[in-house]
Design a protein around this motif. Structure first.
Motif, PDB file in Angstrom:
ATOM      1  N   ASN A 199       0.826  -1.199   0.000  1.00  0.00           N
ATOM      2  CA  ASN A 199       0.000   0.000   0.000  1.00  0.00           C
ATOM      3  C   ASN A 199       0.865   1.257   0.000  1.00  0.00           C
ATOM      4  N   GLY A 216      -2.444   3.635   1.005  1.00  0.00           N
ATOM      5  CA  GLY A 216      -3.313   3.367  -0.131  1.00  0.00           C
ATOM      6  C   GLY A 216      -3.600   4.614  -0.944  1.00  0.00           C
ATOM      7  N   GLU A 219      -9.772   5.205  -5.163  1.00  0.00           N
ATOM      8  CA  GLU A 219     -10.277   4.063  -5.916  1.00  0.00           C
ATOM      9  C   GLU A 219     -10.067   4.204  -7.415  1.00  0.00           C
ATOM     10  N   ARG A 222      -7.379   2.249  -9.277  1.00  0.00           N
ATOM     11  CA  ARG A 222      -7.553   0.831  -9.007  1.00  0.00           C
ATOM     12  C   ARG A 222      -6.549  -0.058  -9.721  1.00  0.00           C
ATOM     13  N   THR A 227      -2.900   0.687  -4.521  1.00  0.00           N
ATOM     14  CA  THR A 227      -4.176   1.365  -4.281  1.00  0.00           C
ATOM     15  C   THR A 227      -4.878   0.924  -3.009  1.00  0.00           C
ATOM     16  N   GLU A 228      -4.803  -0.352  -2.652  1.00  0.00           N
ATOM     17  CA  GLU A 228      -5.578  -0.865  -1.522  1.00  0.00           C
ATOM     18  C   GLU A 228      -5.398   0.013  -0.290  1.00  0.00           C
ATOM     19  N   ARG A 229      -6.527   0.408   0.278  1.00  0.00           N
ATOM     20  CA  ARG A 229      -6.516   1.332   1.415  1.00  0.00           C
ATOM     21  C   ARG A 229      -6.524   0.546   2.726  1.00  0.00           C
ATOM     22  N   ASN A 246      -8.133  -3.236   6.887  1.00  0.00           N
ATOM     23  CA  ASN A 246      -8.621  -2.879   5.554  1.00  0.00           C
ATOM     24  C   ASN A 246      -9.696  -1.804   5.670  1.00  0.00           C
ATOM     25  N   ASN A 248     -10.992  -0.268   2.714  1.00  0.00           N
ATOM     26  CA  ASN A 248     -11.509  -0.061   1.364  1.00  0.00           C
ATOM     27  C   ASN A 248     -12.983   0.313   1.363  1.00  0.00           C
TER      28      ASN A 248
END
Length: 280
Positions: A199, A216, A219, A222, A227-229, A246, A248
């Motif tokens: 991240n 992250g 979106e 992506r 990107t993953e938050r 997580n 997201n």
């Protein structure tokens, strides 16, 4: 059977959403500048923007009470990280705040906040082998009087998952009376270790022996492996990641700032913004 399955799926998603709460719908991008980290002192959240602009949000009312350029804004600091220290200048009512330049010259500006402005009272940089050591985030551990530097090797993936190395260096925390410029050398390093996660590194805060990192991207990015938050929790004594939360489903915006208020974790987001309470 299918109806029962759907019921439990929606129940599960509802429980995930219950772990967070939007406190204030404050915007992230402001005056054309992206949101960055935040720091909290008393009932006020100091929300930073790229380039050195600060908004002071009253956490009780949700109103931005004032806004101003930091003294170091003429240096255009990115402020990927910001935090309060514990020392105060004689003419100040609150402690100094540590502002990460992030980009060159990779230093830390120590600012004393006044009513509607600030003044730079110290600049800290790290040197190794005669060259500037590029710490992107500078964070204070007030409980142990320590200063941590985080050096992220952005986009330099070390595996197929997209993990990126971040080097964490523990330094002594310089005193304000050491002067306007302090250069930390190899002699000032107390410890160093690496952590890896995919991240993108954002803001951070140190509390009770743990480093909490917002990470992250928004979106719309992506297709990017970073990107993953998530909120990354690192035990500084054990020198490893001990938890990854997580987020997201909390927001599609970029997690930018993280701090604690009344023992609750608050997250400040970019783009359209939002200040959230997150149960860790």
């Amino acid at each position: 059977m299918w109806k029962s399955f759907c019921f439990f799926v929606f129940l599960f998603l509802g429980l995930l959403n219950a772990d967070s709460q939007l406190l204030h719908p404050v915007v992230g991008t402001y005056k054309g500048k992206s949101a960055q980290d935040m720091a909290i002192y008393g009932d006020k959240a100091y929300l930073m923007s790229d380039g050195g602009y600060c908004r002071v949000l009253n956490l009780l009312t949700g109103i931005v009470e004032k806004e101003f350029h930091l003294a170091c804004s003429n240096k255009k600091p990115h402020i990927n990280a910001v935090c309060f220290g514990s020392e105060k200048m004689e003419d100040a009512g609150i402690p100094v705040i540590y502002v990460s330049a992030t980009d060159k010259p990779h230093c830390c500006y120590v600012e004393s906040l006044t009513k509607d402005s600030s003044k730079t009272v110290q600049t800290i940089e790290a040197m190794e082998n005669g060259k500037i050591y590029a710490n992107h985030n500078w964070l204070v551990d007030n409980e142990n009087s320590l200063l941590y530097g985080l050096k992220c090797f952005w986009h330099q993936y070390i595996d197929d998952v997209g993990n990126v190395k971040t080097v964490i260096t523990k330094y002594r925390l310089p005193k304000l009376d050491e002067g306007e410029k302090v250069v930390l050398s190899e002699r000032d390093i107390l410890d160093r270790f690496d952590v890896c996660f995919p991240n993108a590194l954002q803001g951070g805060v140190i509390r009770r022996g743990k480093l909490y990192i917002a990470s992250g991207m928004q979106e719309k990015e992506r297709n990017n492996t970073e990107t993953e938050r998530a909120i990354i929790v690192i035990n500084l004594k054990k020198k490893r990641i001990v938890k990854k939360v997580n987020i997201n489903l909390l927001t599609t915006n970029e997690p930018e700032g993280i701090a604690f208020y009344h023992n609750k974790c608050l997250l400040f987001c970019g783009q359209t913004g939002g200040l959230y309470k997150v149960n860790l």
